[in-house]
Each structure stands twice: as C-alpha cells, then as structure tokens.
Motif scaffolding. Sequence first.
Motif, PDB file in Angstrom:
ATOM      1  N   ASN A   1       1.417   0.165  -6.393  1.00 18.76           N
ATOM      2  CA  ASN A   1       0.910  -0.095  -5.047  1.00 18.76           C
ATOM      3  C   ASN A   1      -0.529  -0.607  -5.086  1.00 18.76           C
ATOM      4  O   ASN A   1      -1.078  -0.888  -6.164  1.00 18.76           O
ATOM      5  N   LEU A   2      -1.163  -0.749  -3.932  1.00 22.20           N
ATOM      6  CA  LEU A   2      -2.521  -1.311  -3.890  1.00 22.20           C
ATOM      7  C   LEU A   2      -3.532  -0.431  -4.621  1.00 22.20           C
ATOM      8  O   LEU A   2      -4.428  -0.937  -5.298  1.00 22.20           O
ATOM      9  N   SER A   3      -3.417   0.878  -4.485  1.00 19.50           N
ATOM     10  CA  SER A   3      -4.329   1.773  -5.194  1.00 19.50           C
ATOM     11  C   SER A   3      -4.161   1.612  -6.705  1.00 19.50           C
ATOM     12  O   SER A   3      -5.139   1.533  -7.450  1.00 19.50           O
ATOM     13  N   TYR A   4      -2.923   1.529  -7.146  1.00 18.84           N
ATOM     14  CA  TYR A   4      -2.622   1.284  -8.562  1.00 18.84           C
ATOM     15  C   TYR A   4      -3.271  -0.030  -9.010  1.00 18.84           C
ATOM     16  O   TYR A   4      -3.892  -0.103 -10.074  1.00 18.84           O
ATOM     17  N   MET A   5      -3.147  -1.067  -8.202  1.00 18.84           N
ATOM     18  CA  MET A   5      -3.702  -2.383  -8.529  1.00 18.84           C
ATOM     19  C   MET A   5      -5.225  -2.335  -8.644  1.00 18.84           C
ATOM     20  O   MET A   5      -5.808  -2.887  -9.568  1.00 18.84           O
TER      21      MET A   5
ATOM     22  N   ALA B   1       0.823  -1.215   0.000  1.00 14.85           N
ATOM     23  CA  ALA B   1       0.000   0.000   0.000  1.00 14.85           C
ATOM     24  C   ALA B   1       0.851   1.257   0.000  1.00 14.85           C
ATOM     25  O   ALA B   1       0.457   2.284  -0.555  1.00 14.85           O
ATOM     26  N   THR B   2       2.016   1.196   0.607  1.00 16.49           N
ATOM     27  CA  THR B   2       2.861   2.384   0.727  1.00 16.49           C
ATOM     28  C   THR B   2       3.973   2.443  -0.319  1.00 16.49           C
ATOM     29  O   THR B   2       4.796   3.361  -0.278  1.00 16.49           O
ATOM     30  N   ALA B   3       3.992   1.507  -1.244  1.00 18.62           N
ATOM     31  CA  ALA B   3       5.018   1.507  -2.290  1.00 18.62           C
ATOM     32  C   ALA B   3       4.828   2.697  -3.220  1.00 18.62           C
ATOM     33  O   ALA B   3       3.721   3.218  -3.384  1.00 18.62           O
ATOM     34  N   ASP B   4       5.911   3.132  -3.844  1.00 19.32           N
ATOM     35  CA  ASP B   4       5.848   4.273  -4.754  1.00 19.32           C
ATOM     36  C   ASP B   4       5.153   3.909  -6.074  1.00 19.32           C
ATOM     37  O   ASP B   4       4.407   4.705  -6.628  1.00 19.32           O
TER      38      ASP B   4
END
Length: 197
Positions: free
Chosen positions: A71-75, A65-68
């Motif tokens: 991330n989870l939102s991107y997914m 979730a906190t990856a640049d």
Amino acid sequence: MDSPYRSTTDRGQAYTLEGFIGAMIVLMAVLFALQSAAVAPSTGGDRAVQPYVQQEIQDALVVAATADDENLSYMVRHWHDDGFEDADNDDVTYDESTFKSEFVLGSILERRFGDTRSYNVELHSQTNETYDLVDQGTPPSGAVTASYTVTIYDDQNVTGDLQSDQTVSNVSGPISDVADGNDETLYNVVEVRVIAW
C-alpha cells in the motif's frame, strides 16, 4: 368569382417548402461537421474530462492506501540506508515496470493510464524533502493532480528487503524524522502526489 385576396398560384407554398429544405441541408451539414471534428487530448476540449481523471487518480490513491499489501505506507517506507530500494538511480526514479510490480498504486495507474496518459508520482515530506518515484516528463499546464497523505510512525519497519528488520527511526533513509526526537511516535507526514496529463 375568385377572391382578389386569393392567389391563383402556389408560390407561397413553394417558398415555404424551399425554406424547409434549405434549413434541413444546413442542419445536416452542421451535424456532420460536429460529429467528424476530432479533439486532441491536449486541447481545450479535454477540460471537460479533467474532473473525471482527477477523481480516478484520487480513487486510485484511496484504493492503494487501503490495500493489504504494497500500500502507500509500504511504498513510502521502501528504503534502506542508500535511498529507495529498487530505484533506477540516486534521483529515486522507478521505471514504470518496476513501479507497477512493486506497489499497488503502480499497478492501478499502469492499468488505467499506461497506454493513454503520462503520469508522475512524487513524494513531498513535511521536512521539505521531495522525491520523484516515477518521472515521465514535464507536465503541461493542463495536467491533473491528486494527492493522499500518509503518516509514518517511529515504530514502523522499513519495507525494503535490505533492512526490513529495522524501524524507520533506526535507518537513515531518504525521509528524515520530522519530530527529531521530540515526539516518540510520529516520524513524518508524506504527501503522495500523482500528476497525469
């Protein structure tokens, strides 16, 4: 003169020594049996490991979730008009290789559980839509579950290459608008759920 209370033989010492030797043999046999017993992952012996596996999944979700990038939102926003981009079929299932290469969560799960455990990844939206991103089978009753909630906003772009210049509110993708025009910022709230066994 010898005392009438003193034995002229060493019978008591022999019995004591025999008892100690017998106890040592039994103890060694029990220890050997305990060390050689194998406990399969699907048995009740795995219950002690479940909290650790659940924490590992929860940590993987937080890191993803906190990856640049990816991330989870991107997914969750990786769609276009026809559904989720790069999925194998209309049921939205990604194979493990595609999921691993497209998203941070896939990379983490494959690195940690790829050879040792099966896992499913599901999306559950606030508008009661459910999608299987990865489906490796039906989990048993002892499966471990962890989840992370992702909020999608109207002004965020979809991340699929086909319509990446469009906002989620302008693309009729698989996840619908929970606010239905009543809220100008919130699009939907999606739970990313990982089930491992």
